[in-house]
Design an enzyme around this catalytic site. Structure first.
Site, mmCIF file in Angstrom:
data_model
loop_
_atom_site.group_PDB
_atom_site.id
_atom_site.type_symbol
_atom_site.label_atom_id
_atom_site.label_comp_id
_atom_site.label_asym_id
_atom_site.label_seq_id
_atom_site.Cartn_x
_atom_site.Cartn_y
_atom_site.Cartn_z
ATOM 1 N N ARG A 117 -2.055 0.208 0.560
ATOM 2 C CA ARG A 117 -2.650 0.988 1.646
ATOM 3 C C ARG A 117 -2.770 2.459 1.275
ATOM 4 N NH1 ARG A 117 -0.165 0.212 7.360
ATOM 5 N NH2 ARG A 117 1.836 0.604 6.357
ATOM 6 N N SER B 63 7.035 0.700 -5.074
ATOM 7 C CA SER B 63 8.219 -0.132 -4.858
ATOM 8 C C SER B 63 8.792 -0.723 -6.131
ATOM 9 C CB SER B 63 7.881 -1.260 -3.903
ATOM 10 O OG SER B 63 6.957 -0.820 -2.977
ATOM 11 N N ASP C 149 10.005 2.170 -1.769
ATOM 12 C CA ASP C 149 9.692 1.720 -0.403
ATOM 13 C C ASP C 149 10.915 1.713 0.514
ATOM 14 O OD1 ASP C 149 10.774 -0.405 -1.753
ATOM 15 O OD2 ASP C 149 9.287 -1.887 -1.105
HETATM 16 C C1 BG6 Z 1 5.743 -2.622 4.011
HETATM 17 C C2 BG6 Z 1 5.996 -1.266 3.363
HETATM 18 O O1 BG6 Z 1 5.750 -2.478 5.393
HETATM 19 O O2 BG6 Z 1 6.751 -3.534 3.588
HETATM 20 C C3 BG6 Z 1 5.975 -1.434 1.860
HETATM 21 O O3 BG6 Z 1 5.030 -0.341 3.774
HETATM 22 C C4 BG6 Z 1 7.014 -2.455 1.447
HETATM 23 O O4 BG6 Z 1 6.251 -0.199 1.228
HETATM 24 C C5 BG6 Z 1 6.727 -3.762 2.189
HETATM 25 O O5 BG6 Z 1 6.975 -2.665 0.055
HETATM 26 C C6 BG6 Z 1 7.699 -4.819 1.850
HETATM 27 O O6 BG6 Z 1 7.404 -6.015 2.543
HETATM 28 P P1 BG6 Z 1 6.405 -7.187 2.119
HETATM 29 O O7 BG6 Z 1 7.147 -8.382 2.560
HETATM 30 O O8 BG6 Z 1 5.163 -6.927 2.880
HETATM 31 O O9 BG6 Z 1 6.135 -7.151 0.657
#
Ligand code: BG6
Ligand code: BG6
Ligand code: GLC
Length: 907
Positions: free
Chosen positions: A540, A603, A625
């Site tokens: 994003r 991340s 993250d």
């Molecule tokens: C998101 C964060 O909401 O969650 C990211 O913005 C993070 O930075 C991510 O890496 C982790 O969760 P998933 O399960 O969507 O990979």
């Protein structure tokens, strides 16, 4: 010649007169076809009522699920014990069901008496007596050394929630032992057998009603058999019902046998219009007045008595025996069903009648004998008619369930009345065929009683039990004891210290990376910031506007896809693409060419020399993250000093590989945590004042072998098949992507053992990554019915039965539960550390959390919270879900960094 004719004429006339007389007297007992059709319709309605969840509690016909799901398929085998209790005879048997599908059954049996003191005495004594008989049988047959599974045929209404259980709903027929109602018959018998521990080693695997035993016995020889009927001491029927019509049992797949307990039909008054004064009188004198009213018009225990009551009444009215009654005729039970059967025999019938009446102390004339015989006929004919009406209702239901115009089916039959009465079967068959002309019914007498069928059910149960044991053995590997979890917590704590200390840091598996994020937002931050969020499920780009003083943030964002060729290309290409996305985004926001400070959530673990050194000047902060999440939550709640990510399955497995190789960083984190640490504890960074956020990178926990004791063979397989064998052990037990893989490995193993998917390992099952977190979450959802689980599995290309679906759900549950607990143990370690570092008895800490596993999984977050509570009882841990992802946090960090820079410059 003339005399002979005269005699014949006289006799015919006599017969006609007598029959007319009796017909008139018993007018009410002769049911017209119309009435039978009406009763049939009433019984259809009763069945519907008994099957419905809301209507069942008040239904008199209980329609009990039996947990018998399939008729024998010939693959059953083994040696079984069997008890047959509740009919006119009590038997103990040994049944040998042949192997190699030869459909060959051998039985050895022994009858035992059932004296009234036992069957109407104390319940405990009844079961002890049954156990004694079994022990005696084992001794005589020299079976004491064997451990055999046992199937119990118990011919009374029992509520079952599984095959090996039966809560007695009511005693019927001749039984009325105290203290048994409402209790589980199987456990009572199991307890009673404990007294014979030396010579009894049996496991009761199944409880079946005699109707079910009969149906199964007959189905062994005729696969069309799907109904079982008993017309013996009592009467009852069972049949195979579609699961989708059985509200009381979960699942919609296939069929299950329903024990109708039709004997209770009419107990709510539904048959009052056809009951006669004799039925009422008989009921009043019975062991269970007001109960089993249909049965009392039909079955063997009552027919003779009905005849006796009628004869008495007729004699009193002067219609028989010249108005004389004998004292024997006044005694309850003096006329039995076998007498009725004998009196109705073709040739000897009249002679038998005379003999039976004479034995009762009566002096019957020819006319009396003819009349009495006709009474018997009317009573037994009514019985057959009533049975036929109810059976016709069942057959119609079966036909409608199958949506057939014509039904071809077989009904398994048993019971002494049906077997010994000369006319009964013929009459019953005829009426059934008349009532349901669109059914081709074969009536099959069970020659060997219900035992053979009970053994079939037991055989299936014993196979299921053996399989269950194997499955449990696998699941047990994933069950962690409190002690083990405490061990994990303590080890994690040790690793934290290692990572923080200068001399142990290089060898530490939990890296404890300083992030140079030293302050939480204080509300004075302001301005426009760009943020990138890369590494989670989505990429994003965000524009974040922070207004000072108001703790209010406005965000605009766009999700960009990263094309496969770029994901699989070089790191440089990836970053070029990202720059392009930023340009597009600015364009889209009408901010073309603007120079905005940029925060980058990345991340993956990277060692940072300082917060903004890695990229061009306008990149102010690169944040993990977890840190972004902590910041996002910290903006709302100043107690937040821990950030947690419980990530779901990533689509970007390839992305990870590229980043891993090209950028010289370790693998992507699915499971990670950061927290605010005292500067004095961070030996890698100068200075003792204040706090700094540490990105623990705890995914590497266990890489030194300290988790080997809880690792299973499946964890090892997943690790070996991964891109980084031996690395990120903790993460591989906890994060979404790997959980799915662990599940897959277990399923492959269970399938190899023949416990799942009919032993067939499909190509789909061999495909990596099929179990994404969203599927795990769906499968484990409690709101889903089994059928829906099965559908999800089918969507995944796994052709599963209902039983398979249950097992898959359990496997998912065991794996995700362990993950949540391991997470909890790690989190407990950090909050405990924070508590001790601050020298506090109690501490309140907020943990900011993100990640699809935490957000979507139905049980993960609960188990995580419970575990933390158990393992860190002195810490009051609040969980705060980061609603806005870590992009907002990245912007906030950038803002804080800008603020601190400014402050420095001003000094
Ligand atoms: C998101 C964060 O909401 O969650 C990211 O913005 C993070 O930075 C991510 O890496 C982790 O969760 P998933 O399960 O969507 O990979
Ligand atoms: C026997 C079955 O053949 O018939 C029993 O083995 C069943 O399980 C019995 O209860 C029913 O008939 P009756 O006449 O003995 O009650
Ligand atoms: C009684 C019992 C029933 C049994 C039948 C035949 O009706 O309640 O469970 O099947 O008798 O034995």
């Amino acid at each position: 010649m003339f005399a002979v004719h005269l005699l014949a004429f006289y006799f015919t006339k006599l017969k006609e007169d007598q029959i007319k007389k009796v017909d008139r007297f018993l007018y009410h007992m002769r049911l017209s076809d119309e009435t039978l059709l009406d009763i049939m319709a009433r019984f259809q309605a009763e069945m519907q009522k008994g099957l419905g969840k809301d209507t069942n509690p008040t239904a008199s016909v209980k329609m009990l699920p039996t947990f018998v799901r399939a008729i024998p398929d010939g693959s059953e085998n083994g040696e079984f014990l069997s008890l047959d209790l509740g009919g006119s005879k009590f038997r103990v048997l040994k049944v040998q069901v042949s192997e190699e599908g030869k459909r060959n059954v051998q039985m050895e049996s022994q009858f035992y008496p059932t004296p009234n003191e036992i069957i109407r005495g104390n319940g405990t004594e009844l079961f002890e007596y049954v156990a004694d008989c079994l022990a005696d049988f084992m001794k005589t047959k020299e079976l004491t050394q064997k451990k055999l599974p046992l199937g119990l045929t118990f011919s009374f209404p029992c509520k079952q929630t599984k095959l090996e259980e039966g809560i007695l709903l009511s005693w019927t027929k001749k039984f009325k032992a105290r203290g048994v109602l409402g209790t589980d018959v199987v456990s009572s018998l199991t307890n009673a057998m404990k007294r014979h521990q030396q010579d009894l080693d049996v496991d009761i695997l199944a409880l079946v009603n005699d109707t079910v035993g009969t149906m199964m016995t007959c189905a062994y020889d005729d696969p069309y058999c799907e109904v079982g009927v008993i017309i013996g001491t009592g009467t009852n029927a069972c049949y195979m019902e579609d699961m989708s019509n059985i509200d009381l049992v979960e699942g919609d797949e296939g069929r299950m046998c329903i024990n109708t307990e039709w004997g209770a039909f009419g107990d709510d008054g539904a048959l009052e219009d056809i009951r006669t004064e004799f039925d009422r009188e008989l009921d009043l004198g019975s062991l269970n007045p007001g109960k089993q009213l249909f049965e009392k018009m039909i079955s063997g225990l009552y027919l003779g008595e009905l005849v006796r009551l009628i004869l008495l009444k007729m004699a009193k009215a002067g219609l028989l025996f010249g108005g004389e009654k004998s004292s024997a005729l006044h005694i309850k039970g003096k006329i039995e069903t076998r007498h009725v059967a004998a009196m109705e025999r073709y040739k000897e019938g009249l002679a038998n009648t005379r003999e039976i009446l004479t034995d009762l102390g009566l002096e019957p004339s020819d006319a009396d004998c003819i009349a009495v015989q006709h009474v018997c006929t009317i009573v037994s004919f009514r019985s057959a008619n009533l049975c036929a009406a109810a059976l016709a209702a069942i057959l119609t239901r079966l036909r409608e369930n199958k949506k057939l115009v014509r039904l071809r089916t077989t009904v398994g039959m048993d019971g002494t009345l049906y077997k010994i009465h000369p006319q009964y079967p013929k009459r019953l068959h005829k009426v059934v065929r008349k009532l349901v002309p669109n059914c081709d019914v074969r009536f099959l007498l069970s020659e060997s009683g219900s035992t053979k069928g009970a053994a079939m059910v037991t055989a299936v149960a014993s196979r299921v039990q053996a399989q269950r044991k194997q499955i449990d053995k696998v699941l047990a590997l994933f069950r962690l004891t409190q002690e083990q979890l405490v061990g994990v917590r303590n080890k994690m704590r040790v690793e934290f210290e290692y990572g923080l200390k200068k001399d142990t840091h290089p060898r530490a598996t939990v890296k404890m990376l300083p992030t140079y994020v030293c302050g939480m937002p204080d509300g004075t931050e302001k301005g426009k910031f760009l943020a990138l969020d890369l590494g989670g499920t989505n990429f994003r780009v965000l524009l974040v506007k922070i207004r000072s003083g108001r703790r209010s943030v406005r965000m605009y964002n766009k999700i960009f896809a990263i094309p496969l060729e770029i994901m699989q290309g070089t790191g440089e290409e990836l970053f070029d693409h990202i720059v392009q996305c930023i340009a597009d985004f600015l364009d889209y926001m009408g901010l073309k060419g603007a120079q905005l400070p940029l925060g980058f959530t990345f991340s993956f673990p990277c060692r940072q020399a300082s917060i903004d050194k890695e990229f061009d000047l306008d990149i102010v902060a690169v944040v993990n993250d977890t840190v972004g999440t902590m910041m996002t939550c910290g903006y709302e709640d100043s107690n937040c000093e821990v950030g947690l990510i419980a990530e779901g399955a990533q689509d970007g497995e390839e992305l990870e590989r590229n980043l891993g190789e090209e950028q010289g960083v370790a693998q992507g984190t699915g499971s990670n945590m950061c927290y605010m640490e005292e500067m004095r504890n961070i030996e890698l960074v100068e200075g003792d004042e204040g706090k700094m956020c540490i990105n623990t990178e705890w995914g590497g926990f266990g890489d030194n072998g300290c988790l080997d004791d809880i690792q299973t063979q499946y964890d090892k397989e997943v690790d070996e098949g991964s891109l980084n064998p031996g690395k990120q052990r903790y993460e591989k037990m906890t994060s979404g992507m790997y959980l799915g893989e662990i599940v897959r490995q277990i399923l492959i193993d269970l399938t190899k053992q023949g416990l799942l998917f009919r032993g067939h390992i499909s190509e789909r099952l061999q495909t990596r990554g099929i179990f994404e977190t969203k599927f795990l979450s769906q499968i484990e959802s409690d709101r889903l019915a089994l059928l829906q689980v099965r559908r999800i599995l089918q969507q995944l290309g796994l052709d599963s039965t209902c039983e398979d679906s249950i097992v898959v759900k359990e496997v998912c549950g065991a794996v995700s539960r362990r993950a949540a607990q391991l997470y909890g143990a790690g989190l407990a370690a950090i909050v405990e550390k924070r508590r001790e570092d601050q020298g506090l008895e109690h501490v309140r800490i907020t943990v900011g959390v993100d990640g699809t596993l935490y957000k979507l999984h139905p049980h993960f977050s609960r188990i995580l919270r419970e575990t933390v509570k158990e393992l860190a009882p002195q810490c009051d841990v609040m969980f705060m879900l980061s609603e806005d992802g870590s992009g907002k946090g990245a912007a906030l960090i950038t803002a804080v960094a800008k603020r601190l820079q400014q402050a420095q410059r001003e000094h």
